[in-house]
Scaffold this motif. Sequence first.
Motif, PDB file in Angstrom:
ATOM      1  N   GLU A 190     -53.744 -48.037   4.283  1.00 14.23           N
ATOM      2  CA  GLU A 190     -52.966 -47.522   3.289  1.00 14.23           C
ATOM      3  C   GLU A 190     -51.851 -48.028   3.435  1.00 14.23           C
ATOM      4  O   GLU A 190     -51.218 -48.070   4.417  1.00 14.23           O
ATOM      5  CB  GLU A 190     -53.250 -46.174   3.027  1.00 14.23           C
ATOM      6  N   HIS A 191     -50.957 -48.149   2.264  1.00 13.50           N
ATOM      7  CA  HIS A 191     -49.532 -48.191   2.177  1.00 13.50           C
ATOM      8  C   HIS A 191     -48.949 -47.142   2.973  1.00 13.50           C
ATOM      9  O   HIS A 191     -49.104 -46.254   2.470  1.00 13.50           O
ATOM     10  CB  HIS A 191     -49.045 -48.384   0.780  1.00 13.50           C
ATOM     11  N   ASN A 192     -48.097 -47.558   3.750  1.00  8.27           N
ATOM     12  CA  ASN A 192     -47.267 -46.573   4.826  1.00  8.27           C
ATOM     13  C   ASN A 192     -45.993 -46.292   3.759  1.00  8.27           C
ATOM     14  O   ASN A 192     -44.934 -46.839   4.018  1.00  8.27           O
ATOM     15  CB  ASN A 192     -46.889 -47.262   6.100  1.00  8.27           C
ATOM     16  N   LYS A 193     -46.091 -45.112   3.352  1.00  8.23           N
ATOM     17  CA  LYS A 193     -44.898 -44.711   2.476  1.00  8.23           C
ATOM     18  C   LYS A 193     -43.803 -44.318   3.458  1.00  8.23           C
ATOM     19  O   LYS A 193     -42.550 -44.334   3.241  1.00  8.23           O
ATOM     20  CB  LYS A 193     -45.248 -43.437   1.753  1.00  8.23           C
ATOM     21  N   SER A 194     -44.248 -43.862   4.653  1.00  6.60           N
ATOM     22  CA  SER A 194     -43.002 -43.578   5.708  1.00  6.60           C
ATOM     23  C   SER A 194     -42.168 -44.729   5.846  1.00  6.60           C
ATOM     24  O   SER A 194     -40.963 -44.521   6.224  1.00  6.60           O
ATOM     25  CB  SER A 194     -43.696 -43.091   6.977  1.00  6.60           C
ATOM     26  N   ASN A 195     -42.872 -45.887   5.902  1.00  7.59           N
ATOM     27  CA  ASN A 195     -41.784 -47.257   6.223  1.00  7.59           C
ATOM     28  C   ASN A 195     -40.951 -47.181   5.007  1.00  7.59           C
ATOM     29  O   ASN A 195     -39.683 -47.679   5.555  1.00  7.59           O
ATOM     30  CB  ASN A 195     -42.946 -48.430   6.045  1.00  7.59           C
ATOM     31  N   ASP A 196     -40.931 -47.011   3.788  1.00  6.76           N
ATOM     32  CA  ASP A 196     -40.121 -46.944   2.711  1.00  6.76           C
ATOM     33  C   ASP A 196     -39.159 -45.732   2.875  1.00  6.76           C
ATOM     34  O   ASP A 196     -37.810 -46.142   2.813  1.00  6.76           O
ATOM     35  CB  ASP A 196     -40.793 -46.818   1.355  1.00  6.76           C
ATOM     36  N   LYS A 197     -39.734 -44.604   3.515  1.00  6.76           N
ATOM     37  CA  LYS A 197     -38.703 -43.474   3.254  1.00  6.76           C
ATOM     38  C   LYS A 197     -37.872 -44.030   4.800  1.00  6.76           C
ATOM     39  O   LYS A 197     -36.483 -43.496   4.573  1.00  6.76           O
ATOM     40  CB  LYS A 197     -39.472 -42.150   3.716  1.00  6.76           C
ATOM     41  N   ILE A 198     -38.390 -44.296   5.791  1.00  2.00           N
ATOM     42  CA  ILE A 198     -37.127 -44.493   7.010  1.00  2.00           C
ATOM     43  C   ILE A 198     -35.969 -45.318   6.722  1.00  2.00           C
ATOM     44  O   ILE A 198     -35.039 -45.339   6.953  1.00  2.00           O
ATOM     45  CB  ILE A 198     -37.983 -44.880   8.151  1.00  2.00           C
ATOM     46  N   GLU A 228     -40.236 -33.154   6.722  1.00  2.00           N
ATOM     47  CA  GLU A 228     -40.873 -34.316   6.629  1.00  2.00           C
ATOM     48  C   GLU A 228     -39.974 -35.515   7.162  1.00  2.00           C
ATOM     49  O   GLU A 228     -40.313 -36.576   7.876  1.00  2.00           O
ATOM     50  CB  GLU A 228     -41.039 -34.714   5.110  1.00  2.00           C
ATOM     51  N   CYS A 229     -38.701 -35.295   7.240  1.00  2.00           N
ATOM     52  CA  CYS A 229     -37.613 -36.180   7.824  1.00  2.00           C
ATOM     53  C   CYS A 229     -37.750 -36.419   9.448  1.00  2.00           C
ATOM     54  O   CYS A 229     -37.730 -37.524   9.715  1.00  2.00           O
ATOM     55  CB  CYS A 229     -36.184 -35.677   7.301  1.00  2.00           C
ATOM     56  N   TYR A 230     -37.960 -35.274  10.039  1.00  2.00           N
ATOM     57  CA  TYR A 230     -38.625 -35.281  11.545  1.00  2.00           C
ATOM     58  C   TYR A 230     -39.598 -36.106  11.748  1.00  2.00           C
ATOM     59  O   TYR A 230     -39.589 -37.013  12.689  1.00  2.00           O
ATOM     60  CB  TYR A 230     -38.290 -33.864  12.005  1.00  2.00           C
ATOM     61  N   ARG A 231     -40.769 -35.871  10.911  1.00  2.00           N
ATOM     62  CA  ARG A 231     -41.775 -36.603  11.012  1.00  2.00           C
ATOM     63  C   ARG A 231     -41.712 -38.177  10.862  1.00  2.00           C
ATOM     64  O   ARG A 231     -42.525 -38.710  11.615  1.00  2.00           O
ATOM     65  CB  ARG A 231     -42.755 -36.094  10.186  1.00  2.00           C
ATOM     66  N   VAL A 232     -41.039 -38.197   9.756  1.00  2.00           N
ATOM     67  CA  VAL A 232     -41.008 -39.836   9.567  1.00  2.00           C
ATOM     68  C   VAL A 232     -40.132 -40.654  10.679  1.00  2.00           C
ATOM     69  O   VAL A 232     -40.380 -41.568  11.243  1.00  2.00           O
ATOM     70  CB  VAL A 232     -40.277 -40.150   8.296  1.00  2.00           C
ATOM     71  N   PHE A 233     -39.105 -40.142  11.192  1.00  2.00           N
ATOM     72  CA  PHE A 233     -38.534 -40.698  12.328  1.00  2.00           C
ATOM     73  C   PHE A 233     -39.101 -40.723  13.533  1.00  2.00           C
ATOM     74  O   PHE A 233     -39.362 -41.631  14.278  1.00  2.00           O
ATOM     75  CB  PHE A 233     -37.111 -39.872  12.624  1.00  2.00           C
ATOM     76  N   HIS A 234     -39.956 -39.624  13.577  1.00  2.00           N
ATOM     77  CA  HIS A 234     -40.676 -39.734  14.962  1.00  2.00           C
ATOM     78  C   HIS A 234     -41.766 -40.893  14.751  1.00  2.00           C
ATOM     79  O   HIS A 234     -42.186 -41.363  15.865  1.00  2.00           O
ATOM     80  CB  HIS A 234     -41.567 -38.381  15.155  1.00  2.00           C
ATOM     81  N   LEU A 237     -39.690 -44.495  14.262  1.00  2.00           N
ATOM     82  CA  LEU A 237     -38.873 -44.999  15.238  1.00  2.00           C
ATOM     83  C   LEU A 237     -39.034 -44.293  16.719  1.00  2.00           C
ATOM     84  O   LEU A 237     -38.377 -44.539  17.625  1.00  2.00           O
ATOM     85  CB  LEU A 237     -37.515 -44.800  14.886  1.00  2.00           C
ATOM     86  N   HIS A 238     -39.997 -43.486  16.570  1.00  2.00           N
ATOM     87  CA  HIS A 238     -40.249 -42.598  18.010  1.00  2.00           C
ATOM     88  C   HIS A 238     -39.142 -41.843  18.540  1.00  2.00           C
ATOM     89  O   HIS A 238     -38.896 -41.948  19.761  1.00  2.00           O
ATOM     90  CB  HIS A 238     -40.775 -43.659  18.996  1.00  2.00           C
ATOM     91  N   MET A 239     -38.121 -41.368  17.577  1.00  2.00           N
ATOM     92  CA  MET A 239     -36.947 -40.529  18.069  1.00  2.00           C
ATOM     93  C   MET A 239     -36.698 -39.679  17.001  1.00  2.00           C
ATOM     94  O   MET A 239     -37.289 -39.633  15.904  1.00  2.00           O
ATOM     95  CB  MET A 239     -35.787 -41.511  18.336  1.00  2.00           C
ATOM     96  N   THR A 240     -35.831 -38.670  17.137  1.00  2.00           N
ATOM     97  CA  THR A 240     -35.429 -37.912  16.075  1.00  2.00           C
ATOM     98  C   THR A 240     -34.412 -38.531  15.254  1.00  2.00           C
ATOM     99  O   THR A 240     -33.714 -39.400  15.710  1.00  2.00           O
ATOM    100  CB  THR A 240     -34.603 -36.294  16.949  1.00  2.00           C
ATOM    101  N   PRO A 241     -34.042 -37.998  14.154  1.00  2.00           N
ATOM    102  CA  PRO A 241     -32.948 -38.459  13.230  1.00  2.00           C
ATOM    103  C   PRO A 241     -31.273 -38.306  14.074  1.00  2.00           C
ATOM    104  O   PRO A 241     -30.708 -39.324  14.074  1.00  2.00           O
ATOM    105  CB  PRO A 241     -32.910 -37.305  12.011  1.00  2.00           C
ATOM    106  N   VAL A 242     -31.540 -37.195  14.768  1.00  2.00           N
ATOM    107  CA  VAL A 242     -29.979 -37.142  15.622  1.00  2.00           C
ATOM    108  C   VAL A 242     -30.038 -38.035  16.679  1.00  2.00           C
ATOM    109  O   VAL A 242     -28.896 -38.788  16.608  1.00  2.00           O
ATOM    110  CB  VAL A 242     -29.883 -35.660  16.319  1.00  2.00           C
ATOM    111  N   GLU A 243     -30.973 -38.280  17.173  1.00  2.00           N
ATOM    112  CA  GLU A 243     -30.959 -39.296  18.216  1.00  2.00           C
ATOM    113  C   GLU A 243     -30.764 -40.884  17.612  1.00  2.00           C
ATOM    114  O   GLU A 243     -29.991 -41.649  18.216  1.00  2.00           O
ATOM    115  CB  GLU A 243     -32.491 -39.354  19.054  1.00  2.00           C
ATOM    116  N   TYR A 244     -31.312 -40.958  16.392  1.00  2.00           N
ATOM    117  CA  TYR A 244     -30.986 -42.505  15.786  1.00  2.00           C
ATOM    118  C   TYR A 244     -29.533 -42.586  15.353  1.00  2.00           C
ATOM    119  O   TYR A 244     -28.875 -43.476  15.342  1.00  2.00           O
ATOM    120  CB  TYR A 244     -31.929 -42.538  14.595  1.00  2.00           C
TER     121      TYR A 244
END
Length: 303
Positions: A190-198, A228-234, A237-244
């Motif tokens: 399926e279209h990965n909406k997380s890709n657009d959100k990140i 959801e923000c934390y989930r999308v980053f994980h 990008l395999h990291m937290t928003p703060v880490e990025y």
Amino acid sequence: MKNIHSIEFYTGSREELLPGFEKDFPYIATRAELDKYIGGYVPWHWHRTVELFYMESGSIEYDTSGGKILFPAGSGGMINSNVLHMTKAISQKEKNIQLLHIFDVSLLAGEQGSRIEQKYITPIITVPQIEVIPLFPGNAEEERILKLLAASFRISSDEFGYEIKLREALTEIWLMLFELSRSMREKKGEHNKSNDKIKLMMIYIHEHYREKLSISELAAAAYLSERECYRVFHDCLHMTPVEYITTYRLQIACQMLAKGQEPVTVISHECGLGSSSYFGKVFREYAHCSPIEYRKKWQNSDK
């Protein structure tokens, strides 16, 4: 083929800017000298074009939302359109050099909506589960593609009929990739909406990294909850928003240290990292040296 050791982006984005890319022939060839990239890596980015690459020497690691893949010398692959990815040089024993074809699929498909586009292009570039098509020696089918890929970089722009010969070579490679990717295309995806959100959140960070950033503001930029923000980053990008955010600020600091003469105190505030003492601490954890040592290393690297 142009030697490159840096990457450019559209303002406020992480979509790669491709100097020399022309509408009448949407293609560029580059020889990426990854050891000369500041920090020895290419940060997270994406591009609407397709990327075909061959490892001339050394080895690199590709990171996508799907994970990490190591590509040694003699291997190669394809990065699909709009896939978020980063690369870093791995080999310490030899130069990490990557040859790349970067092109818009219209080069092969011709007119938009053409039969070629519908039958052979769209089924690959619109499939969310195809981020990377890796090619390694040892597999007969993949070896045949790698041989053609390596040969395609030897087509000289000075040759008569260069554009036609190049398009013919890329078309033959694409058709073989189409066959190779059959099992990947047949998997349900399926279209990965997380890709657009990140991407929305990355763009927000790149525009506001100098300021104090909150997770609520960042999440709002992509119309998400903080959870959801934390989930999308994980997931992406395999990291937290703060880490990025911290990593991005440090990447900007590295660029400023390598290219300019601004005092460390100015750079620390310009990058949103606060006091020079805190900046020195997190920079050493990130780069394994002090900001001054980093500046000396990279400003003397070409001497």
